[in-house]
Design a protein around this motif. Structure first.
Motif, PDB file in Angstrom:
ATOM      1  N   PRO A 156      33.764  28.805  47.524  1.00 19.49           N
ATOM      2  CA  PRO A 156      34.759  29.755  48.028  1.00 19.49           C
ATOM      3  C   PRO A 156      36.071  29.666  47.265  1.00 19.49           C
ATOM      4  CG  PRO A 156      34.331  28.017  49.640  1.00 19.49           C
ATOM      5  CD  PRO A 156      33.518  27.697  48.438  1.00 19.49           C
ATOM      6  N   GLN A 157      36.904  30.666  47.472  1.00 15.20           N
ATOM      7  CA  GLN A 157      38.221  30.677  46.845  1.00 15.20           C
ATOM      8  C   GLN A 157      39.072  29.547  47.436  1.00 15.20           C
ATOM      9  OE1 GLN A 157      39.800  34.623  46.866  1.00 15.20           O
ATOM     10  NE2 GLN A 157      41.770  33.990  46.039  1.00 15.20           N
ATOM     11  N   GLY A 158      39.896  28.903  46.612  1.00 12.04           N
ATOM     12  CA  GLY A 158      40.760  27.826  47.112  1.00 12.04           C
ATOM     13  C   GLY A 158      40.055  26.490  47.048  1.00 12.04           C
ATOM     14  N   PRO A 181      40.047  45.787  42.031  1.00 12.59           N
ATOM     15  CA  PRO A 181      41.381  45.583  42.584  1.00 12.59           C
ATOM     16  C   PRO A 181      41.362  44.726  43.851  1.00 12.59           C
ATOM     17  CG  PRO A 181      40.642  47.837  42.949  1.00 12.59           C
ATOM     18  CD  PRO A 181      39.615  47.192  42.087  1.00 12.59           C
ATOM     19  N   ASN A 182      42.523  44.247  44.244  1.00 11.01           N
ATOM     20  CA  ASN A 182      42.643  43.464  45.486  1.00 11.01           C
ATOM     21  C   ASN A 182      42.117  44.291  46.647  1.00 11.01           C
ATOM     22  OD1 ASN A 182      45.645  42.503  44.040  1.00 11.01           O
ATOM     23  ND2 ASN A 182      44.048  41.057  44.479  1.00 11.01           N
ATOM     24  N   GLY A 183      41.374  43.643  47.519  1.00 12.99           N
ATOM     25  CA  GLY A 183      40.872  44.325  48.704  1.00 12.99           C
ATOM     26  C   GLY A 183      39.630  45.172  48.459  1.00 12.99           C
ATOM     27  N   ALA A 184      39.070  45.100  47.237  1.00 13.21           N
ATOM     28  CA  ALA A 184      37.903  45.926  46.902  1.00 13.21           C
ATOM     29  C   ALA A 184      36.654  45.504  47.665  1.00 13.21           C
ATOM     30  CB  ALA A 184      37.629  45.843  45.403  1.00 13.21           C
ATOM     31  N   GLY A 185      36.641  44.219  48.089  1.00 11.33           N
ATOM     32  CA  GLY A 185      35.455  43.719  48.793  1.00 11.33           C
ATOM     33  C   GLY A 185      34.669  42.689  47.992  1.00 11.33           C
ATOM     34  N   LYS A 186      35.283  42.155  46.945  1.00 11.96           N
ATOM     35  CA  LYS A 186      34.576  41.194  46.070  1.00 11.96           C
ATOM     36  C   LYS A 186      34.211  39.915  46.846  1.00 11.96           C
ATOM     37  CE  LYS A 186      38.094  40.998  43.232  1.00 11.96           C
ATOM     38  NZ  LYS A 186      39.067  41.879  43.934  1.00 11.96           N
ATOM     39  N   SER A 187      35.227  39.337  47.505  1.00 19.06           N
ATOM     40  CA  SER A 187      34.929  38.119  48.281  1.00 19.06           C
ATOM     41  C   SER A 187      33.955  38.442  49.410  1.00 19.06           C
ATOM     42  CB  SER A 187      36.218  37.533  48.873  1.00 19.06           C
ATOM     43  OG  SER A 187      37.093  37.144  47.850  1.00 19.06           O
ATOM     44  N   THR A 188      34.115  39.623  49.981  1.00 16.34           N
ATOM     45  CA  THR A 188      33.220  40.027  51.079  1.00 16.34           C
ATOM     46  C   THR A 188      31.771  40.099  50.586  1.00 16.34           C
ATOM     47  OG1 THR A 188      35.023  41.259  52.122  1.00 16.34           O
ATOM     48  CG2 THR A 188      32.785  41.822  52.809  1.00 16.34           C
TER      49      THR A 188
END
Ligand SMILES: Nc1ncnc2c1ncn2[C@@H]1O[C@H](COP(=O)(O)OP(=O)(O)OP(=O)(O)O)[C@@H](O)[C@H]1O
Ligand SMILES: [Mg+2]
Length: 254
Positions: A87-89, A40-47
């Motif tokens: 990275p994203q974007g 889910p959003n905010g799970a820490g995937k990008s982190t």
């Protein structure tokens, strides 16, 4: 020939200043594997991707790679060890041509061999070769995403970290980007892909890893989990029991 490399993450804890986001992540990515990281959003995937690439605050645990521990090391060090990050974007230079973007990416990596690197990427992505004189900002979202991946591949990585390449793309463009990722995997790269498009991710990945509240809550083959189960894991962090499933079916049939 790519040397054998497995990324071995052990009890990794990381975050931003006093904020703890990853709360003990353990994960192996064997060489050549295509792993989809979902949650889910905010799970820490990008982190998690940023932490592997040395862009967050390391708070504990290890990231074994290439015979050493890269946890807490700088991005430059990690890049030098054969790990690239998309990275994203969109992060290209929109007012420069495709060729100039690739040259910029190559110059940041090494000061010699730019031409051979560029030719190597054009061989990998013939679609970019035909657009080499086009301004990056004038290309479609899908083409720009391919350019992002190409810029990362210039570094000749053994492991590619890719954060949500499908965002804002048409289904056709998503298909092209994923096809290229699969081809890179066939070239011997390992891929750790963060993806919200779970259906697409499950189609292409060898393995699905689900992160929730900074912890891995499921890790296995996409064939071993249904979309309903995936939805349950995203929402509640666990799968429904048989009892709950039959109660749910009864409710629907009333
Ligand atoms: N630079 C930052 N400084 C402080 N907190 C941050 C920073 N970046 C992310 N966070 C926080 O870390 C948590 C995890 O964020 P992260 O971006 O890793 O989630 P995510 O799983 O990639 O979500 P999404 O699916 O929305 O992209 C969130 O609570 C977010 O607010
Ligand atoms: Mg994210």
């Amino acid at each position: 020939m790519v040397a054998d490399n497995t990324l071995s993450i052990r009890d990794l804890r990381a975050g931003y200043a006093s904020l703890d986001i990853l709360n003990g992540v353990t994960l192996d990515i064997p060489q050549g594997q295509f792993v989809a990281l979902m949650g889910p959003n905010g799970a820490g995937k990008s982190t998690l991707l940023k932490t592997i690439f040395g862009m967050t605050q390391h708070k504990g645990g290890n990231i074994g790679w290439n015979g050493g521990d890269i946890a807490g090391k700088t991005s430059r060090h990690v890049l030098g060890q054969g790990i690239s990050y998309v990275p994203q974007g969109r992060c290209n230079f929109p007012l420069m041509t495709v060729q100039e973007n690739l040259e910029m990416a190559a110059y940041t990596i090494r000061d010699a061999g730019v031409k051979s690197d560029r030719d190597y990427v054009y061989d990998l992505f013939p679609a970019l070769k035909t657009r080499r004189s086009t301004l990056a900002g004038n290309m479609s979202g899908g083409e720009q995403q391919l350019l992002e991946v190409a810029m990362a591949v210039l570094q000749r990585p053994k492991l590619l970290l890719v954060d949500e390449p499908s965002v804002g793309l048409s289904p056709a463009a998503i298909g092209v980007v994923f096809k290229e990722l699969i081809r890179l995997q066939k070239e011997g790269l390992s891929i750790l892909l963060v993806e919200q498009n779970t259906r697409k991710a499950m189609e292409v990945a060898d393995r699905a890893v689900i992160l929730r509240l900074g912890e891995v809550i499921w890790d296995g083959r996409p064939a071993d989990i249904s979309h309903d189960e995936l939805g349950d894991l995203f929402l509640t962090g666990r799968m429904r029991t048989e009892h709950e499933t039959s109660r749910h079916k009864e409710t629907l049939s009333v």
